[in-house]
Design a protein around this motif. Structure first.
Motif, PDB file in Angstrom:
ATOM      1  N   SER A   1      16.533-123.929  68.875  1.00 59.01           N
ATOM      2  CA  SER A   1      17.883-123.710  69.413  1.00 59.01           C
ATOM      3  C   SER A   1      18.951-124.313  68.503  1.00 59.01           C
ATOM      4  O   SER A   1      20.100-123.906  68.544  1.00 59.01           O
ATOM      5  CB  SER A   1      18.002-124.273  70.832  1.00 59.01           C
ATOM      6  OG  SER A   1      17.944-125.665  70.816  1.00 59.01           O
ATOM      7  N   THR A   2      18.575-125.289  67.679  1.00 59.00           N
ATOM      8  CA  THR A   2      19.567-125.879  66.783  1.00 59.00           C
ATOM      9  C   THR A   2      19.483-125.299  65.373  1.00 59.00           C
ATOM     10  O   THR A   2      20.179-125.743  64.475  1.00 59.00           O
ATOM     11  CB  THR A   2      19.366-127.411  66.691  1.00 59.00           C
ATOM     12  OG1 THR A   2      18.010-127.668  66.298  1.00 59.00           O
ATOM     13  CG2 THR A   2      19.636-128.095  68.020  1.00 59.00           C
ATOM     14  N   GLY A   3      18.599-124.320  65.164  1.00 62.24           N
ATOM     15  CA  GLY A   3      18.520-123.649  63.871  1.00 62.24           C
ATOM     16  C   GLY A   3      17.664-124.392  62.853  1.00 62.24           C
ATOM     17  O   GLY A   3      17.632-124.033  61.679  1.00 62.24           O
ATOM     18  N   ARG A   4      16.948-125.436  63.307  1.00 55.05           N
ATOM     19  CA  ARG A   4      16.102-126.197  62.385  1.00 55.05           C
ATOM     20  C   ARG A   4      14.840-125.409  62.047  1.00 55.05           C
ATOM     21  O   ARG A   4      14.230-125.600  61.012  1.00 55.05           O
ATOM     22  CB  ARG A   4      15.752-127.522  63.069  1.00 55.05           C
ATOM     23  CG  ARG A   4      15.467-128.639  62.107  1.00 55.05           C
ATOM     24  CD  ARG A   4      15.603-129.964  62.815  1.00 55.05           C
ATOM     25  NE  ARG A   4      14.705-130.932  62.242  1.00 55.05           N
ATOM     26  CZ  ARG A   4      14.605-132.191  62.641  1.00 55.05           C
ATOM     27  NH1 ARG A   4      15.375-132.624  63.627  1.00 55.05           N
ATOM     28  NH2 ARG A   4      13.765-133.023  62.071  1.00 55.05           N
ATOM     29  N   GLY A   5      14.478-124.527  62.940  1.00 52.91           N
ATOM     30  CA  GLY A   5      13.379-123.599  62.688  1.00 52.91           C
ATOM     31  C   GLY A   5      13.845-122.213  63.068  1.00 52.91           C
ATOM     32  O   GLY A   5      14.914-122.052  63.660  1.00 52.91           O
ATOM     33  N   ARG A   6      13.060-121.233  62.708  1.00 52.09           N
ATOM     34  CA  ARG A   6      13.485-119.875  63.005  1.00 52.09           C
ATOM     35  C   ARG A   6      12.294-119.078  63.532  1.00 52.09           C
ATOM     36  O   ARG A   6      11.192-119.196  63.014  1.00 52.09           O
ATOM     37  CB  ARG A   6      14.020-119.253  61.722  1.00 52.09           C
ATOM     38  CG  ARG A   6      14.744-117.998  61.994  1.00 52.09           C
ATOM     39  CD  ARG A   6      15.517-117.522  60.806  1.00 52.09           C
ATOM     40  NE  ARG A   6      15.994-116.198  61.156  1.00 52.09           N
ATOM     41  CZ  ARG A   6      16.984-115.597  60.597  1.00 52.09           C
ATOM     42  NH1 ARG A   6      17.636-116.175  59.634  1.00 52.09           N
ATOM     43  NH2 ARG A   6      17.352-114.401  60.980  1.00 52.09           N
ATOM     44  N   LEU A   7      12.537-118.296  64.577  1.00 54.32           N
ATOM     45  CA  LEU A   7      11.486-117.472  65.167  1.00 54.32           C
ATOM     46  C   LEU A   7      11.871-116.016  65.022  1.00 54.32           C
ATOM     47  O   LEU A   7      13.005-115.651  65.315  1.00 54.32           O
ATOM     48  CB  LEU A   7      11.393-117.755  66.670  1.00 54.32           C
ATOM     49  CG  LEU A   7      10.519-118.867  67.179  1.00 54.32           C
ATOM     50  CD1 LEU A   7      10.605-118.888  68.698  1.00 54.32           C
ATOM     51  CD2 LEU A   7       9.069-118.683  66.765  1.00 54.32           C
ATOM     52  N   ARG A   8      10.970-115.204  64.557  1.00 53.98           N
ATOM     53  CA  ARG A   8      11.202-113.760  64.594  1.00 53.98           C
ATOM     54  C   ARG A   8      10.088-113.180  65.439  1.00 53.98           C
ATOM     55  O   ARG A   8       8.917-113.363  65.122  1.00 53.98           O
ATOM     56  CB  ARG A   8      11.123-113.153  63.200  1.00 53.98           C
ATOM     57  CG  ARG A   8      12.225-113.614  62.287  1.00 53.98           C
ATOM     58  CD  ARG A   8      11.929-113.142  60.869  1.00 53.98           C
ATOM     59  NE  ARG A   8      12.616-113.968  59.918  1.00 53.98           N
ATOM     60  CZ  ARG A   8      13.902-113.828  59.629  1.00 53.98           C
ATOM     61  NH1 ARG A   8      14.609-112.905  60.201  1.00 53.98           N
ATOM     62  NH2 ARG A   8      14.482-114.632  58.768  1.00 53.98           N
ATOM     63  N   GLY A   9      10.469-112.485  66.467  1.00 57.30           N
ATOM     64  CA  GLY A   9       9.468-111.922  67.375  1.00 57.30           C
ATOM     65  C   GLY A   9       9.648-112.499  68.759  1.00 57.30           C
ATOM     66  O   GLY A   9      10.587-113.250  69.008  1.00 57.30           O
ATOM     67  N   PRO A  10       8.746-112.154  69.678  1.00 57.33           N
ATOM     68  CA  PRO A  10       8.933-112.545  71.083  1.00 57.33           C
ATOM     69  C   PRO A  10       8.812-114.061  71.298  1.00 57.33           C
ATOM     70  O   PRO A  10       7.778-114.659  70.983  1.00 57.33           O
ATOM     71  CB  PRO A  10       7.829-111.783  71.825  1.00 57.33           C
ATOM     72  CG  PRO A  10       6.844-111.392  70.778  1.00 57.33           C
ATOM     73  CD  PRO A  10       7.553-111.322  69.468  1.00 57.33           C
ATOM     74  N   VAL A  11       9.891-114.634  71.849  1.00 52.30           N
ATOM     75  CA  VAL A  11       9.901-116.083  72.096  1.00 52.30           C
ATOM     76  C   VAL A  11       8.831-116.462  73.121  1.00 52.30           C
ATOM     77  O   VAL A  11       8.235-117.527  73.048  1.00 52.30           O
ATOM     78  CB  VAL A  11      11.307-116.519  72.579  1.00 52.30           C
ATOM     79  CG1 VAL A  11      11.308-117.969  73.019  1.00 52.30           C
ATOM     80  CG2 VAL A  11      12.324-116.296  71.472  1.00 52.30           C
ATOM     81  N   ARG A  12       8.579-115.546  74.065  1.00 48.26           N
ATOM     82  CA  ARG A  12       7.576-115.858  75.092  1.00 48.26           C
ATOM     83  C   ARG A  12       6.204-116.136  74.461  1.00 48.26           C
ATOM     84  O   ARG A  12       5.442-116.950  74.953  1.00 48.26           O
ATOM     85  CB  ARG A  12       7.452-114.708  76.095  1.00 48.26           C
ATOM     86  CG  ARG A  12       8.580-114.692  77.094  1.00 48.26           C
ATOM     87  CD  ARG A  12       8.422-113.550  78.062  1.00 48.26           C
ATOM     88  NE  ARG A  12       9.632-113.332  78.816  1.00 48.26           N
ATOM     89  CZ  ARG A  12       9.979-114.014  79.891  1.00 48.26           C
ATOM     90  NH1 ARG A  12       9.185-114.944  80.344  1.00 48.26           N
ATOM     91  NH2 ARG A  12      11.113-113.783  80.509  1.00 48.26           N
ATOM     92  N   LEU A  13       5.908-115.442  73.366  1.00 45.20           N
ATOM     93  CA  LEU A  13       4.634-115.682  72.683  1.00 45.20           C
ATOM     94  C   LEU A  13       4.643-117.075  72.045  1.00 45.20           C
ATOM     95  O   LEU A  13       3.651-117.806  72.120  1.00 45.20           O
ATOM     96  CB  LEU A  13       4.397-114.589  71.621  1.00 45.20           C
ATOM     97  CG  LEU A  13       3.123-114.708  70.778  1.00 45.20           C
ATOM     98  CD1 LEU A  13       1.875-114.814  71.657  1.00 45.20           C
ATOM     99  CD2 LEU A  13       2.992-113.522  69.822  1.00 45.20           C
TER     100      LEU A  13
END
Ligand code: FES
Ligand code: FE2
Length: 499
Positions: A473-485
């Protein structure tokens, strides 16, 4: 009012009666609220107006009319009404009757809702609803429900702390502050909320709930998940339809985060959780009695204080106008954030020292019903974070297949890709298929989800020293794809099964 609620009328105040898109330019619509028809029309230039249904000429229902230019035309003899209700055209008459007008309602369009002012005596608004800051917030996601209840019951829910456990499965709740000033009331709560409603079982989150009421018709509840720095805002607008039924308009926003795709995913998760969680009260509201003299207990929250505040929105006969428990206490200024910080500090140093959860008891001195704000008993043990189980991210990936939990995977078919950066940059993917997993160094051509983060931060995260949700949420990491997974990761690859 009807037999079910002992109030002398509908409450006075601003109430939402629709969303701006309900009435397009050139449209006329009839709404039914406060036990009567209200005719809304929007002129061709876009001005919204609300008028009584009865045409002053010969009584036709103006909801059957149409808009022409800047006027509402009556369906019966085509009189033309301006948005201020004044008759400006009688097509067949040489002269317009003096004072010819229909009564208008005060309406406001702001923050994506249409508000109408209701007063049983027809008096003008005595307060305004402040416009909310929309900068940095996602757009409105809206919903409306119809429930057999009363608006006061809905707002009472926000101070009814002891229902949060049984109905909403919230852990311990503490009232940090209560403020009342005129038509305004604010309650700040701290709670331990399970992540279950957003598919994060076994996770306890420190949550601050800042609830602001502007009259009985507007409840703005801002939630800050302190553990992950996520912020959401839910608005609840209960409006009387008739003596037994209300409409509840809901609007949900979340605070934008650095990653737009992640923001959209989280927005959707919170909105769905709102749709699933809020209506849990409905069967209770629909079947409960309103008790004028409830038998309250310690831990019930400031219900008595709330009810005394509510009395200003009704016209009680003189003799009954005084609150039974004496005058309402003076407004108490609050500094919610400071109190919360103090409370968290106090809790970490001496968890059992102050069961009220406040660093002073100034809000706790109200005589009578609110003598005890909150004491929900001993706190549930918090889940213990993993402690330095992995010496390196390499260890994490080496043990991935061994730690895999097929029952958590079920029939999941997915490829999880890690792209870790920095000095210890590396890439791995795990292919989950038919209840088993294969982990491979390198990149997959079409992963279901990709996790990007520095290898150092990832090590902190898997060792429980960096909150995962906060990192994303603070942009320290990045997720591409479904957050639920991503939220399922700890169940797919339990850390406890490591090394
Ligand atoms: S009744 Fe409306 S114009 Fe005659
Ligand atoms: Fe509730």
């Amino acid at each position: 009012m009807g037999a079910r609620f002992p109030f002398p009328s509908f409450p006075r105040g601003w109430f939402v009666i629709g969303f701006p898109e309900d009435v397009a330019p050139g449209q006329v619509k009839t709404f039914h609220y406060f036990g009567q028809d209200i005719v809304l029309f929007r002129t061709e230039s876009g001005v919204l107006a609300a008028v009584d249904k009865v045409c002053p000429h010969l009584g036709a229902h103006l909801g059957g009319g149409h808009v022409k230019g800047e006027c509402l035309r009556c369906p019966f003899h085509d009189w033309g009404f301006r948005s201020d209700g004044v008759v400006v055209d009688v097509p067949y008459a040489p002269k317009i009757p003096p004072k010819a007008a229909v009564r208008t309602w005060h309406v406001r369009e702001q923050n994506g809702v249409i508000l109408a002012w209701y007063c049983p005596k027809g008096q003008a608004p005595t307060y305004e609803i402040p416009v909310l800051d929309e900068d940095g917030w996602t757009g409105n996601k809206t919903v409306r429900w119809v429930v057999r209840s009363h608006p006061q019951e809905v707002a009472e829910n926000t101070v009814d702390c002891s229902h949060l456990g049984p109905v909403h499965h919230v852990g311990r709740t503490d009232v940090l502050s209560v403020e009342q000033e005129g038509h305004f009331m604010r309650v700040v709560l701290h709670m331990e909320a399970s992540g279950a409603p957003i598919d994060m079982p076994d996770e306890f989150n420190d949550v601050q709930l800042d609830v602001k009421l502007h009259g009985i018709g507007q409840i703005v509840s801002q939630t800050t998940v302190l553990t992950s720095e996520m912020r959401t805002r839910q608005r609840i607008y209960p409006t009387p339809i008739d003596e037994d039924t209300i409409a509840i308009f809901g609007v949900s926003n979340i605070r934008q985060m650095p990653d737009e795709g992640y923001t959209r995913e989280i927005e959707d998760i919170f909105y769905k959780a709102f749709l699933a969680d809020f209506p849990k009260d409905f069967p209770i509201w629909e079947n409960k009695a309103y008790l004028d003299k409830p038998m309250l207990a310690g831990g019930d929250g400031p219900i008595g204080r709330y009810r005394r505040w509510c009395r200003q929105f009704y016209d009680y006969p003189e003799a009954a106008a005084q609150p039974a428990a004496g005058p309402a206490p003076a407004a108490q200024p609050i500094t919610a954030i400071a109190k919360l910080k103090g409370w968290l500090r106090a809790r970490s140093q001496a968890p059992a020292a102050n069961s009220n959860g406040s660093d002073d008891n100034s809000n706790n001195n109200d005589a009578g019903l609110d003598a005890h704000l909150i004491d929900l008993g001993p706190r549930k043990p918090r889940p213990v974070a993993a402690t330095s189980k992995f010496a390196s991210v390499g260890d994490y990936f080496d043990s991935l297949e061994r730690r895999f939990n097929p029952s958590a995977a079920g029939d999941l078919q997915a490829v999880i890709q890690w792209v870790l950066t920095g000095d210890k940059a590396c890439a791995y993917f795990a292919e989950i298929k038919d209840g088993s997993v294969q982990s491979v160094a390198g990149t997959h051509p079409a992963p279901t989800i990709t996790i990007e983060m520095s290898a150092d931060d990832y090590l902190l995260m898997i060792n429980g020293e960096l909150n995962g949700a906060r990192a994303f949420s603070t942009g320290r990491g990045r997720l591409r794809g479904p957050v639920r997974l991503a939220m399922k990761m700890q169940r797919l690859f339990p850390l406890d099964a490591a090394v």
